[in-house]
Design a protein around this motif. Structure first.
Motif, PDB file in Angstrom:
ATOM      1  N   THR A  15       0.746  -1.319   0.185  1.00 58.85           N
ATOM      2  CA  THR A  15       0.037  -0.144  -0.051  1.00 58.85           C
ATOM      3  C   THR A  15       0.900   1.254   0.090  1.00 58.85           C
ATOM      4  O   THR A  15       0.730   2.277  -0.968  1.00 58.85           O
ATOM      5  CB  THR A  15      -1.119   0.131   1.190  1.00 58.85           C
ATOM      6  OG1 THR A  15      -1.818  -1.039   0.949  1.00 58.85           O
ATOM      7  CG2 THR A  15      -1.699   1.091   1.354  1.00 58.85           C
ATOM      8  N   ALA A  19       0.471   3.675  -3.399  1.00 57.28           N
ATOM      9  CA  ALA A  19      -0.461   4.646  -3.396  1.00 57.28           C
ATOM     10  C   ALA A  19       0.127   6.010  -4.060  1.00 57.28           C
ATOM     11  O   ALA A  19       1.145   6.432  -3.761  1.00 57.28           O
ATOM     12  CB  ALA A  19      -0.626   5.116  -1.999  1.00 57.28           C
ATOM     13  N   GLU A  20      -0.888   6.376  -5.112  1.00 51.06           N
ATOM     14  CA  GLU A  20      -0.499   7.516  -5.747  1.00 51.06           C
ATOM     15  C   GLU A  20      -1.441   8.687  -5.584  1.00 51.06           C
ATOM     16  O   GLU A  20      -1.084   9.806  -5.871  1.00 51.06           O
ATOM     17  CB  GLU A  20      -0.676   7.209  -7.323  1.00 51.06           C
ATOM     18  CG  GLU A  20       0.351   6.363  -7.906  1.00 51.06           C
ATOM     19  CD  GLU A  20       0.197   6.067  -9.216  1.00 51.06           C
ATOM     20  OE1 GLU A  20      -0.474   6.621  -9.869  1.00 51.06           O
ATOM     21  OE2 GLU A  20       0.661   5.138  -9.699  1.00 51.06           O
ATOM     22  N   GLU A  23      -6.460   8.575  -1.400  1.00 47.31           N
ATOM     23  CA  GLU A  23      -7.752   7.518  -1.587  1.00 47.31           C
ATOM     24  C   GLU A  23      -6.979   6.120  -1.600  1.00 47.31           C
ATOM     25  O   GLU A  23      -7.273   5.465  -1.003  1.00 47.31           O
ATOM     26  CB  GLU A  23      -8.654   7.750  -2.479  1.00 47.31           C
ATOM     27  CG  GLU A  23      -9.611   6.628  -2.448  1.00 47.31           C
ATOM     28  CD  GLU A  23     -11.093   7.192  -3.503  1.00 47.31           C
ATOM     29  OE1 GLU A  23     -11.822   6.145  -3.548  1.00 47.31           O
ATOM     30  OE2 GLU A  23     -10.605   8.026  -4.125  1.00 47.31           O
ATOM     31  N   GLN A  24      -6.067   5.933  -2.506  1.00 39.34           N
ATOM     32  CA  GLN A  24      -5.236   4.850  -2.583  1.00 39.34           C
ATOM     33  C   GLN A  24      -4.404   4.487  -1.607  1.00 39.34           C
ATOM     34  O   GLN A  24      -4.280   3.204  -1.179  1.00 39.34           O
ATOM     35  CB  GLN A  24      -4.186   4.844  -3.816  1.00 39.34           C
ATOM     36  CG  GLN A  24      -5.183   4.949  -5.359  1.00 39.34           C
ATOM     37  CD  GLN A  24      -4.165   4.961  -6.479  1.00 39.34           C
ATOM     38  OE1 GLN A  24      -2.909   5.084  -6.350  1.00 39.34           O
ATOM     39  NE2 GLN A  24      -4.962   5.208  -7.602  1.00 39.34           N
ATOM     40  N   LEU A  25      -3.928   5.272  -0.675  1.00 40.02           N
ATOM     41  CA  LEU A  25      -3.221   5.088   0.463  1.00 40.02           C
ATOM     42  C   LEU A  25      -4.616   4.560   1.624  1.00 40.02           C
ATOM     43  O   LEU A  25      -4.151   3.444   2.410  1.00 40.02           O
ATOM     44  CB  LEU A  25      -2.867   6.101   1.202  1.00 40.02           C
ATOM     45  CG  LEU A  25      -2.069   5.884   2.590  1.00 40.02           C
ATOM     46  CD1 LEU A  25      -0.582   5.195   2.362  1.00 40.02           C
ATOM     47  CD2 LEU A  25      -1.437   7.534   3.063  1.00 40.02           C
ATOM     48  N   TYR A 156       1.644  11.463   4.721  1.00 39.58           N
ATOM     49  CA  TYR A 156       1.243  11.552   3.470  1.00 39.58           C
ATOM     50  C   TYR A 156       0.461  12.856   3.132  1.00 39.58           C
ATOM     51  O   TYR A 156       0.840  13.670   2.057  1.00 39.58           O
ATOM     52  CB  TYR A 156       0.413  10.573   2.936  1.00 39.58           C
ATOM     53  CG  TYR A 156      -0.097  10.405   1.494  1.00 39.58           C
ATOM     54  CD1 TYR A 156       0.871   9.473   0.381  1.00 39.58           C
ATOM     55  CD2 TYR A 156      -1.108  11.090   0.809  1.00 39.58           C
ATOM     56  CE1 TYR A 156       0.498   9.439  -0.693  1.00 39.58           C
ATOM     57  CE2 TYR A 156      -1.223  10.838  -0.412  1.00 39.58           C
ATOM     58  CZ  TYR A 156      -0.305  10.270  -1.200  1.00 39.58           C
ATOM     59  OH  TYR A 156      -0.783  10.276  -2.674  1.00 39.58           O
TER      60      TYR A 156
END
Length: 195
Positions: A15, A19-20, A23-25, A156
Motif C-alpha cells: 500500500t 499509493a499515488e 484515497e489509494q493510501l 502523506y
C-alpha cells in the motif's frame, strides 16, 4: 487479528509503495485497520475549520453500523473534538463519556478510538477513527495500529501539501518570469514564446 503478521506487513508495504493519492493510501489501510481492531466502522475525517464542520472522507463499514462517506457534521458536536480536547483517544462507552454528542447518538457509536492527523504547521487536518455500536475491547495492538496508520496518513498529507505549495510557487515564478517587474508588461521571453 485475523491476518498473519507477515501478510499484514506485506499488505502495508504494498500500500505504501503503490499509493499515488490519498484515497489509494487510505482505503487499504482501512481494511487492515478493521481487521486489527475488529470495530464495525473505520474512517478518515477532514476538518473544515472555516465552516466548523467535519467531513467523512473515506469509510469502511461492516455489520449494521453505517458511517457514510461525505457526511458533514458540526465540528463542535463530534467525538473527535471531544477526544482531542480531553486527551482520551479510546472509550468503550461513548454515551457515558460524551453523552451530549448528537452526532454520536445518531450514528449509534458506543466504542470509539481516534488519532489526530496534523499538517506540518500544526493545523489539524482531521482524524483517523474506528467505532462500533456495541461495547468492544480494543487491544494494545489495535490502539497501536490506529496510531501508526494515523502517522502514515499524516506524513502523506504533509507531503501532498508541500508538493502543492511547491507547484503553486513554481507557477507564480513562471508567471513572474514572463513580465517586466517594473511595468508588469509582457517581456521578450513571453513575446518569443507566444510567437
Amino acid at each position: 487479528m485475523d491476518v498473519s503478521k507477515e501478510a499484514f506487513a506485506g499488505q502495508l508495504s504494498a500500500t505504501l509503495v503503490e499509493a499515488e493519492n490519498i484515497e489509494q493510501l487510505v482505503r487499504p489501510l482501512l481494511v487492515l485497520l478493521q481487521r486489527v481492531t475488529q470495530l464495525h466502522s473505520v474512517y478518515l475525517t477532514k476538518v473544515h475549520h472555516q465552516a466548523e464542520e467535519q467531513q467523512i472522507l473515506f469509510s469502511l463499514n461492516s455489520k449494521a453500523m453505517e458511517i457514510p462517506e461525505g457526511l458533514h457534521v458540526p465540528w463542535g458536536d463530534t467525538l473527535c473534538k471531544r477526544a482531542l480536547e480531553q486527551g482520551q483517544a479510546f472509550t468503550d462507552d461513548a454515551s457515558q463519556c460524551w453523552g451530549d454528542s448528537e452526532a454520536a447518538k445518531a450514528l449509534g457509536i458506543c466504542t470509539y478510538v481516534s488519532t489526530p492527523i496534523y499538517y506540518a504547521d500544526g493545523i489539524l487536518f482531521g482524524t483517523l477513527c474506528a467505532a462500533a455500536d456495541e461495547v468492544c475491547h480494543l487491544t494494545q495492538e489495535g490502539q497501536g495500529t490506529v496510531s501508526l496508520f494515523g502517522a502514515l496518513i499524516q506524513q502523506y498529507v504533509q507531503r501532498e501539501k508541500l508538493i502543492d505549495e511547491l507547484r503553486q510557487s513554481n507557477l507564480l515564478l513562471q508567471a513572474q518570469s514572463y513580465r517586466d517587474p517594473l511595468t508588469d508588461l509582457p517581456n521578450r521571453r513571453l513575446i518569443l514564446m507566444e510567437l
